[in-house]
Design a protein around this motif. Sequence first.
Motif, PDB file in Angstrom:
ATOM      1  N   GLN A 119       0.823  -1.208   0.000  1.00 17.52           N
ATOM      2  CA  GLN A 119       0.000   0.000   0.000  1.00 17.52           C
ATOM      3  C   GLN A 119       0.858   1.258   0.000  1.00 17.52           C
ATOM      4  OE1 GLN A 119      -3.371   0.613  -0.217  1.00 17.52           O
ATOM      5  NE2 GLN A 119      -3.435  -1.542  -0.839  1.00 17.52           N
ATOM      6  N   LEU A 120       1.982   1.207   0.719  1.00 12.78           N
ATOM      7  CA  LEU A 120       2.876   2.366   0.752  1.00 12.78           C
ATOM      8  C   LEU A 120       3.388   2.682  -0.643  1.00 12.78           C
ATOM      9  CD1 LEU A 120       4.580   4.518   2.157  1.00 12.78           C
ATOM     10  CD2 LEU A 120       6.308   2.748   2.603  1.00 12.78           C
ATOM     11  N   GLU A 121       3.813   1.686  -1.358  1.00 15.21           N
ATOM     12  CA  GLU A 121       4.328   1.891  -2.708  1.00 15.21           C
ATOM     13  C   GLU A 121       3.251   2.494  -3.606  1.00 15.21           C
ATOM     14  OE1 GLU A 121       6.682   2.081  -6.004  1.00 15.21           O
ATOM     15  OE2 GLU A 121       7.281   1.657  -3.934  1.00 15.21           O
ATOM     16  N   LYS A 122       2.021   2.022  -3.483  1.00 16.03           N
ATOM     17  CA  LYS A 122       0.929   2.544  -4.298  1.00 16.03           C
ATOM     18  C   LYS A 122       0.640   4.012  -3.966  1.00 16.03           C
ATOM     19  CE  LYS A 122      -1.504  -1.866  -4.954  1.00 16.03           C
ATOM     20  NZ  LYS A 122      -2.745  -2.636  -4.673  1.00 16.03           N
ATOM     21  N   LYS A 123       0.635   4.333  -2.669  1.00 16.96           N
ATOM     22  CA  LYS A 123       0.328   5.705  -2.253  1.00 16.96           C
ATOM     23  C   LYS A 123       1.416   6.670  -2.721  1.00 16.96           C
ATOM     24  CE  LYS A 123      -3.239   4.380   0.313  1.00 16.96           C
ATOM     25  NZ  LYS A 123      -4.643   4.662  -0.044  1.00 16.96           N
ATOM     26  N   ILE A 124       2.676   6.281  -2.547  1.00 15.78           N
ATOM     27  CA  ILE A 124       3.776   7.143  -2.957  1.00 15.78           C
ATOM     28  C   ILE A 124       3.756   7.357  -4.467  1.00 15.78           C
ATOM     29  CG2 ILE A 124       6.290   7.210  -3.231  1.00 15.78           C
ATOM     30  CD1 ILE A 124       6.549   6.117  -0.423  1.00 15.78           C
ATOM     31  N   THR A 125       3.523   6.303  -5.206  1.00 19.46           N
ATOM     32  CA  THR A 125       3.465   6.411  -6.664  1.00 19.46           C
ATOM     33  C   THR A 125       2.344   7.348  -7.102  1.00 19.46           C
ATOM     34  OG1 THR A 125       4.369   4.184  -6.959  1.00 19.46           O
ATOM     35  CG2 THR A 125       3.169   5.127  -8.816  1.00 19.46           C
ATOM     36  N   ALA A 126       1.178   7.212  -6.469  1.00 19.42           N
ATOM     37  CA  ALA A 126       0.029   8.048  -6.824  1.00 19.42           C
ATOM     38  C   ALA A 126       0.302   9.523  -6.555  1.00 19.42           C
ATOM     39  CB  ALA A 126      -1.201   7.591  -6.046  1.00 19.42           C
ATOM     40  N   VAL A 127       0.927   9.820  -5.412  1.00 18.98           N
ATOM     41  CA  VAL A 127       1.213  11.211  -5.058  1.00 18.98           C
ATOM     42  C   VAL A 127       2.317  11.786  -5.939  1.00 18.98           C
ATOM     43  CG1 VAL A 127       2.074  12.716  -3.221  1.00 18.98           C
ATOM     44  CG2 VAL A 127       0.404  10.924  -2.685  1.00 18.98           C
ATOM     45  N   ALA A 128       3.354  10.992  -6.179  1.00 17.04           N
ATOM     46  CA  ALA A 128       4.476  11.454  -7.002  1.00 17.04           C
ATOM     47  C   ALA A 128       4.042  11.742  -8.433  1.00 17.04           C
ATOM     48  CB  ALA A 128       5.597  10.426  -6.980  1.00 17.04           C
ATOM     49  N   LYS A 129       3.117  10.945  -8.959  1.00 15.33           N
ATOM     50  CA  LYS A 129       2.643  11.149 -10.329  1.00 15.33           C
ATOM     51  C   LYS A 129       1.937  12.488 -10.492  1.00 15.33           C
ATOM     52  CE  LYS A 129       2.140   6.429 -12.119  1.00 15.33           C
ATOM     53  NZ  LYS A 129       1.182   5.395 -12.598  1.00 15.33           N
ATOM     54  N   LYS A 130       1.456  13.050  -9.397  1.00 18.79           N
ATOM     55  CA  LYS A 130       0.770  14.340  -9.466  1.00 18.79           C
ATOM     56  C   LYS A 130       1.741  15.510  -9.327  1.00 18.79           C
ATOM     57  CE  LYS A 130      -3.735  12.650  -7.915  1.00 18.79           C
ATOM     58  NZ  LYS A 130      -4.827  12.769  -6.916  1.00 18.79           N
ATOM     59  N   GLY A 131       3.027  15.193  -9.254  1.00 19.62           N
ATOM     60  CA  GLY A 131       4.027  16.250  -9.267  1.00 19.62           C
ATOM     61  C   GLY A 131       4.596  16.638  -7.919  1.00 19.62           C
ATOM     62  N   TYR A 132       4.324  15.857  -6.884  1.00 18.59           N
ATOM     63  CA  TYR A 132       4.809  16.194  -5.550  1.00 18.59           C
ATOM     64  C   TYR A 132       6.106  15.450  -5.238  1.00 18.59           C
ATOM     65  CZ  TYR A 132       0.151  18.114  -5.240  1.00 18.59           C
ATOM     66  OH  TYR A 132      -0.981  18.844  -5.492  1.00 18.59           O
TER      67      TYR A 132
END
Length: 227
Positions: free
Chosen positions: A145-158
């Motif tokens: 879940q951590l990997e999914k959350k980080i990927t999702a946030v990073a893809k938005k430019g953060y």
Amino acid sequence: MSEFKGFPKETVDFFDRLKKNNTKQWFEVHRKDYDEYVKQPAMDFVVFMGEKLRQIAPGINAIPAVNKSLFRLNRDTRFSRDKSPYKTHLGIWFWEGRRKRMECPGFYFHLEDRRLMLGTGIHMFPGALLKLYRQAVVDGKNGPQLEKKITAVAKKGYSIVGQHYKRVPRGFDASHKNAEYLKYNGLTAMIEGDLPEELFSKKIVGYAFTHFKNMSPLHDWLKNALI
């Protein structure tokens, strides 16, 4: 609390002047400016921002007081070579969880040098929480879940920040899929840029909320896994 209408331009001007005159003598002469142009609008912002944040974080703490949501302006100079008595930035913190405020995940608003930084997460894990974090990183459920959350946030430019150690800590598998995150001593997402025009109107609440919402998957992971 008065109705929040945005931060006045004098908020930014105050910190510009404080940076050039960082002495107790100057501050005492301009204390009224701090109260009127920094402290009061910041407290009003905390109230309105807190109401908005409860849409995504129902248990958020938004307390319009110094050493609560407002960070104190005075610096702790005991162990610092820099003896300047005051911070030259505005820091505001909204946290969620049952631990002490700086041991909980939350949302951060930081105004400095005519730039605005918004973030979410935990800046630094205290010892006991660091152990829980590492266990969650390699946990069969929380880890993926951590990997999914980080990927999702990073893809938005953060930006995802927090790496501190050069090596995976002893006792953990360096080949684990999440091994890189074991090198972190804090975990935050953030974005920084020039001051948006929204800062000077009540639109800053919606502006900040949009970013906080985009970063909230990381907040949710930290809250569910550690708090």
